[in-house]
Design a protein around this motif. Structure first.
Motif, PDB file in Angstrom:
ATOM      1  N   GLY A   1      30.126  48.721  36.712  1.00 29.02           N
ATOM      2  CA  GLY A   1      30.010  48.347  38.123  1.00 29.02           C
ATOM      3  C   GLY A   1      30.977  47.232  38.476  1.00 29.02           C
ATOM      4  N   TYR A   2      31.333  47.173  39.747  1.00 31.07           N
ATOM      5  CA  TYR A   2      32.248  46.142  40.218  1.00 31.07           C
ATOM      6  C   TYR A   2      31.839  45.682  41.604  1.00 31.07           C
ATOM      7  N   SER A   3      31.919  44.381  41.835  1.00 27.71           N
ATOM      8  CA  SER A   3      31.956  43.929  43.204  1.00 27.71           C
ATOM      9  C   SER A   3      33.403  44.105  43.643  1.00 27.71           C
TER      10      SER A   3
ATOM     11  N   LEU B   1      28.675  49.814  50.869  1.00 28.13           N
ATOM     12  CA  LEU B   1      29.650  49.352  51.864  1.00 28.13           C
ATOM     13  C   LEU B   1      28.925  48.936  53.139  1.00 28.13           C
TER      14      LEU B   1
ATOM     15  N   PRO C   1      27.929  48.799  57.063  1.00 30.54           N
ATOM     16  CA  PRO C   1      27.966  49.787  58.150  1.00 30.54           C
ATOM     17  C   PRO C   1      29.110  49.535  59.142  1.00 30.54           C
TER      18      PRO C   1
ATOM     19  N   THR D   1      25.762  56.792  48.524  1.00 32.39           N
ATOM     20  CA  THR D   1      26.311  55.681  49.301  1.00 32.39           C
ATOM     21  C   THR D   1      25.163  54.826  49.810  1.00 32.39           C
ATOM     22  N   ASN D   2      25.427  53.530  49.895  1.00 38.55           N
ATOM     23  CA  ASN D   2      24.414  52.574  50.318  1.00 38.55           C
ATOM     24  C   ASN D   2      25.030  51.564  51.266  1.00 38.55           C
ATOM     25  N   SER D   3      24.176  50.961  52.049  1.00 36.23           N
ATOM     26  CA  SER D   3      24.632  49.903  52.934  1.00 36.23           C
ATOM     27  C   SER D   3      24.574  48.573  52.190  1.00 36.23           C
ATOM     28  N   SER D   4      25.685  47.827  52.216  1.00 34.34           N
ATOM     29  CA  SER D   4      25.725  46.521  51.551  1.00 34.34           C
ATOM     30  C   SER D   4      26.753  45.644  52.246  1.00 34.34           C
ATOM     31  N   SER D   5      26.369  44.424  52.581  1.00 29.25           N
ATOM     32  CA  SER D   5      27.361  43.569  53.233  1.00 29.25           C
ATOM     33  C   SER D   5      28.484  43.201  52.266  1.00 29.25           C
ATOM     34  N   THR D   6      28.187  43.108  50.969  1.00 28.97           N
ATOM     35  CA  THR D   6      29.232  42.930  49.954  1.00 28.97           C
ATOM     36  C   THR D   6      29.558  44.295  49.370  1.00 28.97           C
TER      37      THR D   6
ATOM     38  N   TRP E   1      30.505  47.186  46.892  1.00 28.07           N
ATOM     39  CA  TRP E   1      30.452  47.365  45.441  1.00 28.07           C
ATOM     40  C   TRP E   1      30.618  48.830  45.086  1.00 28.07           C
ATOM     41  N   ILE E   2      30.999  49.043  43.842  1.00 28.93           N
ATOM     42  CA  ILE E   2      31.177  50.413  43.341  1.00 28.93           C
ATOM     43  C   ILE E   2      30.730  50.448  41.885  1.00 28.93           C
TER      44      ILE E   2
ATOM     45  N   SER F   1      21.003  48.966  47.511  1.00 28.24           N
ATOM     46  CA  SER F   1      21.083  47.565  47.879  1.00 28.24           C
ATOM     47  C   SER F   1      19.661  47.043  47.772  1.00 28.24           C
TER      48      SER F   1
ATOM     49  N   SER G   1      23.608  49.170  36.143  1.00 30.39           N
ATOM     50  CA  SER G   1      24.651  48.251  36.599  1.00 30.39           C
ATOM     51  C   SER G   1      24.027  47.383  37.693  1.00 30.39           C
TER      52      SER G   1
ATOM     53  N   ASP H   1      25.865  46.714  32.785  1.00 27.75           N
ATOM     54  CA  ASP H   1      26.700  45.544  33.004  1.00 27.75           C
ATOM     55  C   ASP H   1      26.158  44.721  34.168  1.00 27.75           C
TER      56      ASP H   1
ATOM     57  N   ASN I   1      27.345  41.970  37.431  1.00 27.94           N
ATOM     58  CA  ASN I   1      28.447  41.564  38.295  1.00 27.94           C
ATOM     59  C   ASN I   1      27.968  40.518  39.277  1.00 27.94           C
TER      60      ASN I   1
ATOM     61  N   THR J   1      25.424  40.068  47.925  1.00 27.47           N
ATOM     62  CA  THR J   1      24.330  40.985  48.231  1.00 27.47           C
ATOM     63  C   THR J   1      23.863  41.620  46.926  1.00 27.47           C
TER      64      THR J   1
END
Lengths: 336, 336
Positions: free
Chosen positions: A56-58, A100, A102, A132-137, A139-140, B58, B97, B131, B133, B137
């Motif tokens: 995972g990554y921010s 990501l 909205p 897919t999800n809603s996130s203010s930061t 990430w993948i 999230s 993750s 992992d 990160n 959020t």
């Protein structure tokens, strides 16, 4: 394309899946049945032993100023499959989870998935789905299944005194970024080119799998070469003696103007090079290195394994506390 | 425990892995070799067909006020394995993750992983690694490999006219939250109890796998029962006629004071119930329902599949545009 200029909040989760992501999803092979929009995929494994990993990554931590969104997609896949390659598995099946905001343009998802698709084509991967999800930061997260013929894949805990240490890949570009900062790095074309889309060498997996008895230990270089070497030493309870530098970008010679200390510092710091550090049985090293030449994998014998502890430089060229790794929570820390 | 009162930014990524996460990671079985801290794990598949899925969240979207951090870990795993169960696979191997802010107490990671561990024990899963990160959020992503003896796992696209529609699970609690809001729901003990840690029924996977020829289509209920029924109808190009309600919480009867419309609304809206909607060949439905009784899986025959389009209520009890699903980007939207 209709979705191109809409925000994710307007297109909606289902719209994103239907209009953007679904077209990149690989269809089932003969004998497999589940397909988009099913939430899971069925797979007929192509080897008796499979490997699984998740990475995972921010996205902010990956988003060097010169990386586009498609580069982010590409690098997320490259990083995830690198773990498989280092263990002698050929990665094949991937799934992606994405967060990501909205308010983001839907075209960003298109670009991220184009990068994922390009990595999938370069490495013969099958994207089997994702969510897919809603996130203010943003990430993948990428999950991978790989396949290996190795009866015993190499861990990072089994380097033995007498082993030869081989490093694949070319170093110093991400080290330049770590030491000099992104602002200065932006103006160095060679740094930008080397770090935009780092590329693991898939053939390394085939060599490891075919010679697993000779590969005592292996670790991929995702958090800097110094850290990878240090980990191999620490987890195997051995000393690694470095006799020679791995391959590095020639531009560093001018930057370091003859200072070996400066070269080592650039080489050992960094990350995301996605080469591999191997501890190889000396009786099989010629054969393994021949394969590396045949497959044109850039590589170098950099040292040997001894009884003892720690990373040691034959010529005392750099102090260990100058070697850093990126800790997601702490920031830059010494590998000690 | 030393890590308990530190922030993640002090403990660091490696500290989190070493001191907290590693103790929950399952060791290799005989014949498997890779283990923590290796980045990938090798697995000997225990069926000729495997299933893979990934499920990201999230954490804010999961964090009902009455859910602790360990509930969040539990629910993330429950949601991810639910997709496998609906396809006739017994989930076994998971990887996680996680993205969390450096300012967070390290004890939160401990609690999340305790929840993951409790789910792993309840469902005989092996946590193989993961992992961490840094992310302002918080997010969590779970990848799963499951195993099935089904020659053809059921998709959501193959319900056929004449099929019997069976719904497993008990409904209405998350519907109460969706309709009345979390504030009111906090005071309803039955709602809190039902939604704190929703539990998929693992045995459903065994029944589907053993009777895959009779299970024409299957979908898990993660975005509301109305949405799941609507998806089955839309993707299979059939009409679903609802003749009866699925099992629901009896507390709803007082709340709805005799209104069938009110009951249906609570039942069809919601999410995270992790039951399954099955379209079953009528020639095999007795056998399959017998198995459900034997395994004590709560279930109900709710209707039938016909040629045509859409969700239809035999007694026109509710209008389709009153059935909502949660879209991560758009918020609540009609399933139409």
């Amino acid at each position: 394309m209709e979705s191109r200029y809409k925000k994710l909040g307007e297109l909606g989760e289902e719209g994103v899946l239907e209009k953007i992501i679904s077209k990149y999803i690989h269809e089932p092979l003969p004998g497999e049945y589940l397909d988009y929009p099913d939430d899971a995929r069925d797979i007929l494994p192509i080897s008796p032993r499979i490997l699984m990993n998740i990475d995972g990554y921010s996205i902010s931590s990956m988003k060097l100023p010169w990386r586009t969104w498609s580069d982010v997609g590409y690098v997320a896949v490259a990083g995830a499959i690198s773990d498989q390659i280092a263990k002698g598995a050929v990665p094949r099946d991937i799934m992606v989870s994405l967060g990501l905001p909205p308010s983001m343009e839907a075209s960003v998802v298109e670009e991220i998935y184009r990068g994922i698709d390009e990595a999938s084509r370069d490495y013969n991967l099958r994207l089997l789905g994702g969510d897919t999800n809603s996130s203010s930061t943003p990430w993948i997260s990428v999950a991978v299944i790989g396949y290996t013929t190795a009866k015993k894949p190499p861990s990072r805990r089994n380097a033995r005194p007498g082993d030869i240490v081989v490093v694949t890949g070319v170093y110093g570009a991400m080290g330049y970024v770590a030491i000099n900062g992104v602002e200065k790095a932006t103006h160095k074309k060679w740094v930008v080119e080397a770090t935009k889309r780092p590329r693991p060498f898939l053939e390394t997996a085939i060599i490891i799998a075919g010679n697993y008895r000779g590969v005592h230990a292996s670790i991929d270089v995702s958090d800097g070469l110094g850290y990878a070497l240090g980990e191999l030493s620490k987890r195997s309870n051995v000393r690694i003696v470095l006799e020679d530098k791995p391959l590095y970008y020639k531009e560093l010679e001018e930057i370091c103007s003859g200072s070996t200390h400066c070269l080592w510092k650039h080489i050992l710091n960094g990350g995301e090079e996605y080469g591999v550090v191997l501890a190889i049985d000396p009786r099989l090293s010629d054969k393994i290195i021949d394969y590396m030449k045949k497959f044109r994998i850039p590589h170098k014998i950099v040292g040997r394994v001894e009884q003892g502890y720690g990373l040691v430089f034959e010529k005392e060229e750099i102090s260990i506390d100058e070697i850093m790794r990126w800790d997601h929570f702490k920031g830059w820390v010494s590998i000690l």
